[in-house]
Design a protein around this motif. Structure first.
Motif, PDB file in Angstrom:
ATOM      1  N   ALA A  13     -24.533 -12.269  62.178  1.00  9.71           N
ATOM      2  CA  ALA A  13     -24.992 -12.421  63.562  1.00  9.71           C
ATOM      3  C   ALA A  13     -25.714 -11.160  64.034  1.00  9.71           C
ATOM      4  O   ALA A  13     -26.768 -11.236  64.684  1.00  9.71           O
ATOM      5  N   ALA A  14     -25.167  -9.995  63.693  1.00 12.37           N
ATOM      6  CA  ALA A  14     -25.787  -8.739  64.130  1.00 12.37           C
ATOM      7  C   ALA A  14     -27.148  -8.518  63.482  1.00 12.37           C
ATOM      8  O   ALA A  14     -28.048  -7.922  64.092  1.00 12.37           O
ATOM      9  N   LEU A  15     -27.315  -9.010  62.263  1.00 14.88           N
ATOM     10  CA  LEU A  15     -28.599  -8.880  61.565  1.00 14.88           C
ATOM     11  C   LEU A  15     -29.630  -9.883  62.075  1.00 14.88           C
ATOM     12  O   LEU A  15     -30.824  -9.744  61.805  1.00 14.88           O
ATOM     13  N   GLY A  16     -29.166 -10.911  62.789  1.00 11.52           N
ATOM     14  CA  GLY A  16     -30.082 -11.946  63.261  1.00 11.52           C
ATOM     15  C   GLY A  16     -30.571 -12.855  62.156  1.00 11.52           C
ATOM     16  O   GLY A  16     -31.643 -13.471  62.280  1.00 11.52           O
ATOM     17  N   THR A  17     -29.801 -12.948  61.084  1.00 11.60           N
ATOM     18  CA  THR A  17     -30.195 -13.794  59.949  1.00 11.60           C
ATOM     19  C   THR A  17     -30.050 -15.267  60.324  1.00 11.60           C
ATOM     20  O   THR A  17     -29.072 -15.654  60.959  1.00 11.60           O
ATOM     21  N   THR A  18     -30.995 -16.086  59.915  1.00  6.28           N
ATOM     22  CA  THR A  18     -30.891 -17.524  60.163  1.00  6.28           C
ATOM     23  C   THR A  18     -30.144 -18.190  59.010  1.00  6.28           C
ATOM     24  O   THR A  18     -30.096 -17.663  57.895  1.00  6.28           O
ATOM     25  N   LEU A  19     -29.568 -19.346  59.292  1.00  6.54           N
ATOM     26  CA  LEU A  19     -28.860 -20.080  58.244  1.00  6.54           C
ATOM     27  C   LEU A  19     -29.785 -20.427  57.090  1.00  6.54           C
ATOM     28  O   LEU A  19     -29.359 -20.490  55.934  1.00  6.54           O
ATOM     29  N   GLY A  20     -31.049 -20.648  57.402  1.00  2.00           N
ATOM     30  CA  GLY A  20     -32.003 -20.989  56.353  1.00  2.00           C
ATOM     31  C   GLY A  20     -32.224 -19.866  55.354  1.00  2.00           C
ATOM     32  O   GLY A  20     -32.694 -20.107  54.243  1.00  2.00           O
ATOM     33  N   ASP A  21     -31.874 -18.639  55.758  1.00  2.00           N
ATOM     34  CA  ASP A  21     -32.025 -17.495  54.858  1.00  2.00           C
ATOM     35  C   ASP A  21     -30.782 -17.238  54.015  1.00  2.00           C
ATOM     36  O   ASP A  21     -30.764 -16.322  53.193  1.00  2.00           O
ATOM     37  N   VAL A  22     -29.749 -18.024  54.245  1.00  2.00           N
ATOM     38  CA  VAL A  22     -28.505 -17.868  53.493  1.00  2.00           C
ATOM     39  C   VAL A  22     -28.510 -18.847  52.324  1.00  2.00           C
ATOM     40  O   VAL A  22     -28.767 -20.039  52.515  1.00  2.00           O
ATOM     41  N   PRO A  23     -28.262 -18.395  51.114  1.00  2.00           N
ATOM     42  CA  PRO A  23     -28.225 -19.336  49.988  1.00  2.00           C
ATOM     43  C   PRO A  23     -27.062 -20.306  50.128  1.00  2.00           C
ATOM     44  O   PRO A  23     -26.071 -20.012  50.795  1.00  2.00           O
ATOM     45  N   ALA A  24     -27.198 -21.459  49.526  1.00  2.00           N
ATOM     46  CA  ALA A  24     -26.104 -22.431  49.575  1.00  2.00           C
ATOM     47  C   ALA A  24     -24.820 -21.806  49.067  1.00  2.00           C
ATOM     48  O   ALA A  24     -23.726 -22.038  49.616  1.00  2.00           O
ATOM     49  N   ARG A  25     -24.937 -21.002  48.022  1.00  2.00           N
ATOM     50  CA  ARG A  25     -23.772 -20.309  47.460  1.00  2.00           C
ATOM     51  C   ARG A  25     -24.219 -18.945  46.935  1.00  2.00           C
ATOM     52  O   ARG A  25     -25.217 -18.857  46.233  1.00  2.00           O
ATOM     53  N   ARG A  26     -23.468 -17.917  47.278  1.00  2.00           N
ATOM     54  CA  ARG A  26     -23.687 -16.574  46.710  1.00  2.00           C
ATOM     55  C   ARG A  26     -22.483 -16.273  45.817  1.00  2.00           C
ATOM     56  O   ARG A  26     -21.407 -15.941  46.274  1.00  2.00           O
ATOM     57  N   TRP A  27     -22.670 -16.432  44.523  1.00  2.00           N
ATOM     58  CA  TRP A  27     -21.607 -16.217  43.553  1.00  2.00           C
ATOM     59  C   TRP A  27     -21.483 -14.735  43.215  1.00  2.00           C
ATOM     60  O   TRP A  27     -22.472 -13.997  43.275  1.00  2.00           O
ATOM     61  N   PRO A  28     -20.299 -14.284  42.815  1.00  2.00           N
ATOM     62  CA  PRO A  28     -20.197 -12.913  42.304  1.00  2.00           C
ATOM     63  C   PRO A  28     -20.921 -12.796  40.970  1.00  2.00           C
ATOM     64  O   PRO A  28     -20.661 -13.575  40.049  1.00  2.00           O
ATOM     65  N   ASP A  29     -21.833 -11.855  40.872  1.00  2.00           N
ATOM     66  CA  ASP A  29     -22.645 -11.718  39.665  1.00  2.00           C
ATOM     67  C   ASP A  29     -21.894 -10.882  38.621  1.00  2.00           C
ATOM     68  O   ASP A  29     -22.275  -9.762  38.290  1.00  2.00           O
ATOM     69  N   LEU A  30     -20.825 -11.462  38.109  1.00  2.00           N
ATOM     70  CA  LEU A  30     -20.042 -10.810  37.067  1.00  2.00           C
ATOM     71  C   LEU A  30     -20.921 -10.567  35.846  1.00  2.00           C
ATOM     72  O   LEU A  30     -21.762 -11.386  35.501  1.00  2.00           O
ATOM     73  N   TRP A  31     -20.692  -9.433  35.182  1.00  2.00           N
ATOM     74  CA  TRP A  31     -21.431  -9.141  33.958  1.00  2.00           C
ATOM     75  C   TRP A  31     -20.527  -8.377  33.021  1.00  2.00           C
ATOM     76  O   TRP A  31     -19.370  -8.110  33.354  1.00  2.00           O
ATOM     77  N   ARG A  32     -21.025  -8.028  31.852  1.00  2.00           N
ATOM     78  CA  ARG A  32     -20.165  -7.546  30.778  1.00  2.00           C
ATOM     79  C   ARG A  32     -19.539  -6.183  31.043  1.00  2.00           C
ATOM     80  O   ARG A  32     -18.739  -5.713  30.245  1.00  2.00           O
ATOM     81  N   PHE A  33     -19.831  -5.578  32.176  1.00  2.00           N
ATOM     82  CA  PHE A  33     -19.277  -4.266  32.486  1.00  2.00           C
ATOM     83  C   PHE A  33     -18.132  -4.312  33.486  1.00  2.00           C
ATOM     84  O   PHE A  33     -17.662  -3.270  33.935  1.00  2.00           O
ATOM     85  N   VAL A  34     -17.692  -5.512  33.892  1.00  2.00           N
ATOM     86  CA  VAL A  34     -16.616  -5.604  34.879  1.00  2.00           C
ATOM     87  C   VAL A  34     -15.415  -6.348  34.295  1.00  2.00           C
ATOM     88  O   VAL A  34     -15.544  -7.120  33.335  1.00  2.00           O
ATOM     89  N   ASN A  35     -14.263  -6.096  34.887  1.00  2.00           N
ATOM     90  CA  ASN A  35     -13.027  -6.799  34.538  1.00  2.00           C
ATOM     91  C   ASN A  35     -12.334  -7.173  35.840  1.00  2.00           C
ATOM     92  O   ASN A  35     -12.169  -6.320  36.707  1.00  2.00           O
TER      93      ASN A  35
END
Length: 377
Positions: A222-244
């Motif tokens: 809300a503070a950023l003034g972002t519209t719903l249209g700018d929000v992806p349907a889903r933002r997944w955690p971008d896990l990669w081979r360097f995390v556990n």
């Protein structure tokens, strides 16, 4: 204070490629990567207490600027006492205590996180150079708050322990303000905010605090003034081979369910890397060199489940729900307690409370966010 056994994030160097991975820092004199982007002009960050203002110790070793883009914020709790002293003096003491722990106890070069928020709502620079980089909005300091993410995630520590208690209003208000500034300066969004345990096996940021993350993201949105249209349907955690993390265990359960010979350990090992990349190849998804769980990778991997489901996917859900504070038992059968926990999670994120594991519900289970969560309540 939780401890990450990593200081300079060597994986960031590998990801960036040899020869252009970091830029050394001498005092406050920084050399900038050539790909630096201009930050928002006229940013007012005078309310952040700088290292010089709280009289931080100088770093033991030269620090470095990351050469890869910042793509998220990771929020922590400090596992320090929930003090009732909300003064500026206490905030400064906190910054010193944290730096001493990290430098003398952990053997790090400097404070691990980029910024610290006190229970009284004071915001302080953590790792030296972080405020200067935030003002520039180009690249971040390589930090030590979350192995695998230290070169691409801004780390914020919040004073206190929030397993059963929630932070005071002054802290959350300042955390929102800080996240908004970080998003503006680095071109991020509210859906790029995650918790420490989304990328690391830890109790941080605490189950009670983590339940507030959908509201935290909504306030930043809300503070950023972002519209719903700018929000992806889903933002997944971008896990990669360097995390556990617990979410890596979910991936391993799902890969086993899909027929891969992987061990469910939470460690992103070689077998998991190979399985993820094979799954991407078999499903026509771009094969990522670091086996990153991209959006199409997640969305083809997770199966939709109802109350009659059993087996590895249900076990995966129960394990991570239990880790995040829900009273569920790992049985592999979709029982009443599991359904109730899923319904609670759906309600937190603005999803239909039907208890079914839809693709969007899976996203919230593993630490992501969904567009429905940003609708005005």
């Amino acid at each position: 204070m939780h401890v990450d056994h990593s200081e300079v994030d060597r994986r960031t160097l590998l990801r960036a490629g040899l020869g252009a991975a970091t830029v050394a820092v001498v005092g406050s004199e920084l050399a900038f990567p050539t790909s630096a982007q201009a930050a928002a002009p006229g940013a007012d960050l005078d309310w952040i207490i700088s290292c010089d203002e709280w009289a931080a110790r100088p770093p033991k070793d030269p620090l470095s600027v990351s050469a890869i883009a910042t793509n998220k914020i990771i929020v922590h709790h400090m596992a320090f006492p929930n003090v009732t002293d909300y003064s500026r003096e206490q905030a400064v003491k906190l910054a010193h205590d944290c730096q001493d722990l990290h430098m003398d106890g952990n053997g790090w070069s400097d404070t691990g996180q980029h910024f610290t928020v006190s229970r009284g709502g004071y915001v302080l620079e953590g790792r030296r150079g972080s405020l200067e980089r935030l003002e520039a909005g180009d690249r971040q300091m390589i930090s030590a708050h979350c192995p695998g993410e230290n070169g691409r995630a801004i780390g914020i520590e919040n004073e206190g322990t929030y397993v059963t208690e929630t932070p005071p209003k002054a802290l959350t208000d300042s955390l929102v303000k800080l996240c908004v500034s970080i998003c503006r300066q680095y071109g991020l969004h509210a859906h790029d905010i995650f918790g420490h345990w989304d990328f690391r096996t830890t109790e941080c940021p605490g189950a009670a605090f983590y339940r507030q993350f959908p509201e935290l993201r909504r306030r930043v949105h809300a503070a950023l003034g972002t519209t719903l249209g700018d929000v992806p349907a889903r933002r997944w955690p971008d896990l990669w081979r360097f995390v556990n993390s617990p979410s890596v265990r979910v991936v391993q359960h799902l890969l086993a369910f899909r027929g891969y010979a992987v061990t469910v350990s939470g460690t992103f090992d070689a077998a998991t890397v190979a399985a993820v990349q094979d799954w991407q190849a078999r499903n026509g998804i771009a094969v990522d060199v670091d086996a990153t769980l991209t959006t199409p990778t997640w969305e083809t991997l997770v199966p939709e489940l109802d109350q009659h489901a059993t087996g590895a996917p249900v076990t995966a859900v129960q394990e991570i729900l239990a880790t995040k504070g829900y009273a569920v038992t790992v049985t592999g059968a979709y029982d009443h307690a599991t359904r109730a926990a899923v319904q609670d999670l759906q309600a937190l994120h603005g999803l239909p409370r039907n208890g079914k594991l839809s693709t969007s519900t899976w996203c919230t289970v593993v630490g992501g966010s969904v567009r429905e969560s940003f609708r005005r309540r």
